[in-house]
Write an enzyme that holds these catalytic residues in place. Structure first.
Site, PDB file in Angstrom:
ATOM      1  N   THR A  14      64.441 137.239  62.519  1.00  0.00           N
ATOM      2  CA  THR A  14      64.741 136.076  61.671  1.00  0.00           C
ATOM      3  C   THR A  14      65.092 136.469  60.251  1.00  0.00           C
ATOM      4  O   THR A  14      65.986 135.878  59.629  1.00  0.00           O
ATOM      5  CB  THR A  14      63.524 135.122  61.682  1.00  0.00           C
ATOM      6  OG1 THR A  14      63.419 134.555  62.978  1.00  0.00           O
ATOM      7  CG2 THR A  14      63.659 134.013  60.662  1.00  0.00           C
ATOM      8  N   SER A  57      63.207 140.318  68.239  1.00  0.00           N
ATOM      9  CA  SER A  57      62.098 141.263  68.443  1.00  0.00           C
ATOM     10  C   SER A  57      61.663 141.385  69.899  1.00  0.00           C
ATOM     11  O   SER A  57      60.996 142.351  70.269  1.00  0.00           O
ATOM     12  CB  SER A  57      60.915 140.897  67.560  1.00  0.00           C
ATOM     13  OG  SER A  57      60.294 139.712  68.017  1.00  0.00           O
ATOM     14  N   THR A  89      59.489 138.413  64.095  1.00  0.00           N
ATOM     15  CA  THR A  89      58.033 138.228  64.058  1.00  0.00           C
ATOM     16  C   THR A  89      57.399 138.044  65.434  1.00  0.00           C
ATOM     17  O   THR A  89      56.201 138.224  65.588  1.00  0.00           O
ATOM     18  CB  THR A  89      57.679 136.989  63.215  1.00  0.00           C
ATOM     19  OG1 THR A  89      58.262 135.828  63.839  1.00  0.00           O
ATOM     20  CG2 THR A  89      58.169 137.133  61.782  1.00  0.00           C
ATOM     21  N   ASP A  90      58.226 137.702  66.444  1.00  0.00           N
ATOM     22  CA  ASP A  90      57.629 137.342  67.734  1.00  0.00           C
ATOM     23  C   ASP A  90      56.788 138.474  68.329  1.00  0.00           C
ATOM     24  O   ASP A  90      55.753 138.230  68.949  1.00  0.00           O
ATOM     25  CB  ASP A  90      58.721 136.941  68.737  1.00  0.00           C
ATOM     26  CG  ASP A  90      59.381 135.612  68.365  1.00  0.00           C
ATOM     27  OD1 ASP A  90      58.865 134.931  67.462  1.00  0.00           O
ATOM     28  OD2 ASP A  90      60.409 135.275  68.970  1.00  0.00           O
TER      29      ASP A  90
HETATM   30  N1  ASP Z   1      62.934 135.180  67.396  1.00  0.00           N
HETATM   31  C1  ASP Z   1      62.680 135.906  66.202  1.00  0.00           C
HETATM   32  C2  ASP Z   1      62.320 137.338  66.541  1.00  0.00           C
HETATM   33  O1  ASP Z   1      61.179 137.634  66.787  1.00  0.00           O
HETATM   34  C3  ASP Z   1      61.609 135.256  65.449  1.00  0.00           C
HETATM   35  C4  ASP Z   1      61.317 135.864  64.114  1.00  0.00           C
HETATM   36  O2  ASP Z   1      61.849 136.852  63.706  1.00  0.00           O
HETATM   37  O3  ASP Z   1      60.479 135.251  63.432  1.00  0.00           O
HETATM   38  O4  ASP Z   1      63.194 138.162  66.564  1.00  0.00           O
END
Ligand code: ASP
Length: 332
Positions: A14, A57, A89-90
């Site tokens: 993200t 991620s 973040t995932d």
């Molecule tokens: N879908 C994103 C990821 O994990 C979510 C994020 O980065 O917060 O790549």
């Protein structure tokens, strides 16, 4: 400027997202773009930045993390003050813990990302990246292993968890290591380090699935996992580590072949070891040869047993499952 050097390794997520022609957002910004969006960051350190990937991620797997480790080691050998890893973040809690288990030096490694993408009002990526670079450049954070800097809080990789789908304060740990005050990191408590796990060149992360039974679930997937070649099994169990008695025969068969770890699906508190005596409770499971995950949740227990299997030392799992403070514990 002179001063500490920090290298940013960007993986996507993200924090690096742009509008996707198909709808929503997806990773597109480079490491250089990320850096250019952070006001005042040049005052913290001399900063280099490059992409090792630009993916969501959920596409980050152990081979990419071992590439990240190789880059971390190369930068440590160059005498860099610290390394920052940006990613989605995932799966950030998994990447950070994976890197923590294999990072074998004192150089700070700080992982961060963003919850609000750059197309939204108030994106948090720049603030998080500023915090992570400040932490990586600060000698007070040497010897703390891998850290996560997010929403002005600094967490130890071993404890941090994502607990919200969208809040900027999605990351938490029971006892954060520190915080950011007026743009500078402050350490509240040191992290507990364990010796790094030495993963042999060319070793592959094993198939080690997590099973999370709900009430009334049958143990059919235990046999299926063995059939499919599982080299370890992680059970994400109710409460302190409890499963229905109808699972016990299947688990006995699994324990005879592979390490079987049980964690608590509550994701809070340590898995129990000596409280409940009924069949399928922790005392029974331990007697049958299953291993408790200590302070680790199922995701982290899977990473620890997987890396230890790669290193040929699954019997050392207990050393990595106990995160309590022990001043005599071996330092890297
Ligand atoms: N879908 C994103 C990821 O994990 C979510 C994020 O980065 O917060 O790549």
């Amino acid at each position: 400027m002179s001063g500490p050097r920090v290298e940013v390794l960007a993986l996507g997520g993200t924090i690096a997202s742009v509008a996707d022609p198909g709808g929503g957002v997806s990773p597109g910004l480079t490491a250089g773009d990320l850096l250019a969006s952070v006001p005042g960051v040049g005052a913290l350190a001399r900063i280099g930045a490059r992409n090792l990937a630009n993916v969501p991620s959920t596409e980050i797997a152990p081979p990419l993390l071992l590439e990240v480790l190789a880059a971390i080691r190369a930068h440590a050998a160059e005498g860099v003050a610290g390394v920052v890893v940006t990613q989605g973040t995932d799966s950030l809690e998994e990447s950070a813990f994976f890197l923590d288990l294999v990072h074998d030096g004192d150089m700070p490694v700080v992982v961060t990302g963003a919850m609000r993408n750059p197309t939204l009002p108030g994106p948090d990526g720049a603030a998080n990246l500023h915090a992570a670079i400040a932490c990586a450049a600060d000698p007070a954070f040497r010897g703390q292993g891998v850290l996560v800097a997010f929403d002005d809080v600094i967490h130890a990789a071993a404890w941090v968890r994502k607990g919200d789908t969208s809040a900027t304060g999605a990351f938490g740990s029971p006892a954060p290591l520190g915080w950011i005050a007026e743009g500078r990191p402050v350490m509240r408590a040191p992290a507990r380090r364990r010796p790094a796990i030495a993963v042999p060149e060319g070793a592959a992360f094993p198939f080690a699935p997590i099973l999370k039974p709900g009430i009334g679930d049958e143990p059919r997937l235990v046999g299926a996992a063995l059939e499919a070649g599982a080299e370890a099994l992680v059970l994400d169990l109710a409460g302190g580590g409890h499963v229905a008695a109808c699972w016990l025969d299947a688990l006995d068969a699994a324990v005879a072949r592979i390490p079987v770890i049980f964690a608590s699906r509550t994701r809070g508190g340590r898995v129990l070891s000596r409280t409940y005596g009924q069949p399928g409770a922790e005392i029974d499971l331990l007697r049958r040869g299953l291993v408790g995950s200590g302070d680790l949740d199922a995701l982290k227990a899977r990473l620890a047993i997987g890396l230890l299997l790669m290193a040929g030392a699954p019997e050392r799992f207990g050393d990595y499952a106990d995160l309590s403070w022990n001043p005599d514990a071996a330092r890297v």
